[in-house]
Design a protein around this motif. Structure first.
Motif, PDB file in Angstrom:
ATOM      1  N   TYR A 125      22.377   9.297  44.835  1.00  0.00           N
ATOM      2  CA  TYR A 125      22.238  10.700  44.435  1.00  0.00           C
ATOM      3  C   TYR A 125      22.885  10.927  43.071  1.00  0.00           C
ATOM      4  CZ  TYR A 125      22.467  15.818  44.893  1.00  0.00           C
ATOM      5  OH  TYR A 125      22.340  17.174  44.680  1.00  0.00           O
ATOM      6  N   VAL A 126      24.082  10.345  42.862  1.00  0.00           N
ATOM      7  CA  VAL A 126      24.782  10.492  41.587  1.00  0.00           C
ATOM      8  C   VAL A 126      24.001   9.826  40.461  1.00  0.00           C
ATOM      9  CG1 VAL A 126      26.873   9.892  40.306  1.00  0.00           C
ATOM     10  CG2 VAL A 126      27.043  10.698  42.657  1.00  0.00           C
ATOM     11  N   LEU A 127      23.518   8.609  40.688  1.00  0.00           N
ATOM     12  CA  LEU A 127      22.765   7.898  39.653  1.00  0.00           C
ATOM     13  C   LEU A 127      21.476   8.634  39.293  1.00  0.00           C
ATOM     14  CD1 LEU A 127      23.243   4.193  40.843  1.00  0.00           C
ATOM     15  CD2 LEU A 127      24.428   5.379  38.976  1.00  0.00           C
ATOM     16  N   ASP A 128      20.799   9.188  40.292  1.00  0.00           N
ATOM     17  CA  ASP A 128      19.588   9.964  40.015  1.00  0.00           C
ATOM     18  C   ASP A 128      19.924  11.215  39.211  1.00  0.00           C
ATOM     19  OD1 ASP A 128      18.104   8.114  41.377  1.00  0.00           O
ATOM     20  OD2 ASP A 128      17.994   9.276  43.248  1.00  0.00           O
ATOM     21  N   LEU A 129      21.058  11.823  39.517  1.00  0.00           N
ATOM     22  CA  LEU A 129      21.478  13.027  38.801  1.00  0.00           C
ATOM     23  C   LEU A 129      21.830  12.701  37.349  1.00  0.00           C
ATOM     24  CD1 LEU A 129      22.068  16.041  39.114  1.00  0.00           C
ATOM     25  CD2 LEU A 129      24.385  15.457  39.809  1.00  0.00           C
ATOM     26  N   GLU A 132      18.581  12.060  35.475  1.00  0.00           N
ATOM     27  CA  GLU A 132      17.843  13.304  35.235  1.00  0.00           C
ATOM     28  C   GLU A 132      18.444  14.098  34.078  1.00  0.00           C
ATOM     29  OE1 GLU A 132      17.156  17.570  37.526  1.00  0.00           O
ATOM     30  OE2 GLU A 132      17.636  15.775  38.688  1.00  0.00           O
ATOM     31  N   THR A 133      19.773  14.078  33.955  1.00  0.00           N
ATOM     32  CA  THR A 133      20.439  14.857  32.904  1.00  0.00           C
ATOM     33  C   THR A 133      20.677  14.062  31.629  1.00  0.00           C
ATOM     34  OG1 THR A 133      22.584  14.273  33.901  1.00  0.00           O
ATOM     35  CG2 THR A 133      21.581  16.376  34.564  1.00  0.00           C
ATOM     36  N   GLY A 134      20.265  12.793  31.616  1.00  0.00           N
ATOM     37  CA  GLY A 134      20.444  11.974  30.424  1.00  0.00           C
ATOM     38  C   GLY A 134      21.866  11.521  30.188  1.00  0.00           C
ATOM     39  N   LYS A 135      22.667  11.480  31.237  1.00  0.00           N
ATOM     40  CA  LYS A 135      24.077  11.100  31.113  1.00  0.00           C
ATOM     41  C   LYS A 135      24.372   9.711  31.677  1.00  0.00           C
ATOM     42  CE  LYS A 135      25.681  14.828  29.179  1.00  0.00           C
ATOM     43  NZ  LYS A 135      26.308  14.784  27.845  1.00  0.00           N
ATOM     44  N   LEU A 136      23.325   8.950  31.953  1.00  0.00           N
ATOM     45  CA  LEU A 136      23.544   7.627  32.529  1.00  0.00           C
ATOM     46  C   LEU A 136      24.275   6.703  31.565  1.00  0.00           C
ATOM     47  CD1 LEU A 136      22.992   6.064  35.128  1.00  0.00           C
ATOM     48  CD2 LEU A 136      20.856   5.259  34.120  1.00  0.00           C
ATOM     49  N   LEU A 210      31.750  11.672  36.924  1.00  0.00           N
ATOM     50  CA  LEU A 210      30.985  10.960  37.955  1.00  0.00           C
ATOM     51  C   LEU A 210      30.469   9.628  37.437  1.00  0.00           C
ATOM     52  CD1 LEU A 210      28.937  13.972  39.378  1.00  0.00           C
ATOM     53  CD2 LEU A 210      30.889  12.853  40.453  1.00  0.00           C
ATOM     54  N   LYS A 211      30.157   9.553  36.149  1.00  0.00           N
ATOM     55  CA  LYS A 211      29.678   8.307  35.552  1.00  0.00           C
ATOM     56  C   LYS A 211      30.708   7.201  35.687  1.00  0.00           C
ATOM     57  CE  LYS A 211      27.325   5.514  32.789  1.00  0.00           C
ATOM     58  NZ  LYS A 211      28.341   4.498  32.489  1.00  0.00           N
ATOM     59  N   GLY A 212      32.000   7.573  35.679  1.00  0.00           N
ATOM     60  CA  GLY A 212      33.053   6.557  35.770  1.00  0.00           C
ATOM     61  C   GLY A 212      33.073   5.822  37.095  1.00  0.00           C
ATOM     62  N   ALA A 213      32.663   6.476  38.171  1.00  0.00           N
ATOM     63  CA  ALA A 213      32.660   5.830  39.491  1.00  0.00           C
ATOM     64  C   ALA A 213      31.634   6.516  40.384  1.00  0.00           C
ATOM     65  CB  ALA A 213      34.054   5.894  40.127  1.00  0.00           C
ATOM     66  N   PRO A 214      30.355   6.212  40.203  1.00  0.00           N
ATOM     67  CA  PRO A 214      29.307   6.881  41.004  1.00  0.00           C
ATOM     68  C   PRO A 214      29.370   6.533  42.486  1.00  0.00           C
ATOM     69  CG  PRO A 214      28.377   5.073  39.724  1.00  0.00           C
ATOM     70  CD  PRO A 214      29.788   5.260  39.234  1.00  0.00           C
ATOM     71  N   GLU A 215      30.068   5.433  42.823  1.00  0.00           N
ATOM     72  CA  GLU A 215      30.147   5.022  44.228  1.00  0.00           C
ATOM     73  C   GLU A 215      31.329   5.660  44.944  1.00  0.00           C
ATOM     74  OE1 GLU A 215      32.734   2.433  41.806  1.00  0.00           O
ATOM     75  OE2 GLU A 215      30.674   3.163  41.639  1.00  0.00           O
ATOM     76  N   ARG A 216      32.031   6.589  44.303  1.00  0.00           N
ATOM     77  CA  ARG A 216      33.198   7.219  44.910  1.00  0.00           C
ATOM     78  C   ARG A 216      32.792   7.966  46.179  1.00  0.00           C
ATOM     79  NH1 ARG A 216      34.425   9.730  40.838  1.00  0.00           N
ATOM     80  NH2 ARG A 216      36.075   8.458  39.926  1.00  0.00           N
ATOM     81  N   GLY A 217      33.622   7.879  47.234  1.00  0.00           N
ATOM     82  CA  GLY A 217      33.300   8.535  48.497  1.00  0.00           C
ATOM     83  C   GLY A 217      34.512   8.665  49.389  1.00  0.00           C
ATOM     84  N   ILE A 218      34.279   8.717  50.701  1.00  0.00           N
ATOM     85  CA  ILE A 218      35.343   8.935  51.681  1.00  0.00           C
ATOM     86  C   ILE A 218      35.285   7.843  52.738  1.00  0.00           C
ATOM     87  CG2 ILE A 218      36.366  10.575  53.296  1.00  0.00           C
ATOM     88  CD1 ILE A 218      34.909  12.784  51.905  1.00  0.00           C
TER      89      ILE A 218
END
Length: 288
Positions: A125-129, A132-136, A210-218
């Motif tokens: 979801y983060v990578l797609d976002l 989409e916003t051109g911030k990859l 979010l770009k720094g760690a897109p896999e961040r979670g709980i």
């Protein structure tokens, strides 16, 4: 629902069709489906949770069965293996359903199991976002919001308010597994009606974070206890727009984070103690 084009009953102009069955795509169809599904699972013996009507449970000596439903997607879990198998067989006799096996992906949330516990994230979801916003390819930053920055309503209007609102909405859903961006997202959500270029810059910083760690979670694991703990805090007159305070809390059950929130208070607190008590009230209400 209007009469079909070309068909008008003689002497009954202006009348509408009476539906005997809910049609897919209309507003009443989800409600009708949930009602039918609820009757079926309650027939099996599951009870509807009073706190969340999308959760059903059944507690026996052998263990517990939990069911979560979202429209036509359901998740079944618990420690009563035989009961879960029996429920699956029963539900297949009531509906045409497909068993996808062990939960790995649900409504954009990725589920990974390991010896440490269960890990929830929204990496895709983060990578797609970001795409989409051109911030990859943007440069990552260490914080979702500059602590010294105070957003106001003043400034040059942002050229595409709809784009701003869509992005804030998507970030709101991302807080399901990213509690660290809850405060910053709640701040930018306060300017949905008339965003400025400064508000958009704040959104871009969240994306770079979010770009720094897109896999961040709980991570959820067994800590050996079932204690309930809650931590709350509040600033005092932190908003430069209306001088209201912001409350925040997080609730732990068995050492696992299960609920969190950051929200501006509804009234102006006249002291720091009053703002802290309001934050504590919200957290106690959540625990109850």
């Amino acid at each position: 629902m209007e009469q079909p084009p070309g068909f008008v009953a003689q002497g009954e102009l202006g009348r509408v069709c009476h539906l005997r069955k809910s049609l897919y795509g209309l507003k009443q169809s989800p409600r009708a489906w949930f009602g039918k599904f609820s009757q079926a699972v309650e027939k099996f013996g599951l009870l509807k949770s009073k706190s969340d009507h999308s959760v059903f449970y059944k507690r026996l000596i052998a263990g517990i069965i939990l069911l979560v439903v979202y429209v036509d997607d359901i998740v079944i879990t618990g420690n009563d293996t035989r009961g879960i198998s029996s429920f699956k067989s029963f539900i297949h006799t009531q509906f045409h359903m497909k068993d996808l096996g062990v939960l790995k992906y649900f409504l954009g949330v990725e589920v990974t199991r390991s010896k440490q516990g269960i890990f929830l994230s929204q990496r895709k979801y983060v990578l797609d976002l970001l795409t989409e916003t051109g911030k990859l390819g943007a440069k990552p930053c260490s914080t979702p919001m500059n602590p010294a920055m105070h957003l106001t309503r003043d400034g040059e209007p942002f050229e595409d308010p709809e784009k701003y609102r869509r992005l804030v909405g998507k970030l709101n859903y991302l807080t399901v597994t990213c509690p660290d961006i809850v405060f910053s997202v709640s701040v930018v959500s306060q300017f949905m009606s008339s965003p400025t270029i400064h508000h958009w810059a704040a959104l871009e910083q969240i994306l770079c974070y979010l770009k720094g760690a897109p896999e961040r979670g709980i991570v959820y694991k067994d800590h050996g206890h079932t204690q309930i703990e809650c931590f709350s805090n509040a600033d005092w007159a932190g908003s430069k727009v209306d001088r209201r305070s912001t409350s925040g809390y997080c609730v732990f059950v068995g050492g696992n984070l299960i609920s969190w929130k950051s929200k501006k208070q509804n009234v102006v607190s006249r002291s720091s103690a009053e703002s802290e008590y309001r934050a504590m009230t919200q957290s106690v209400y959540e625990i109850v």
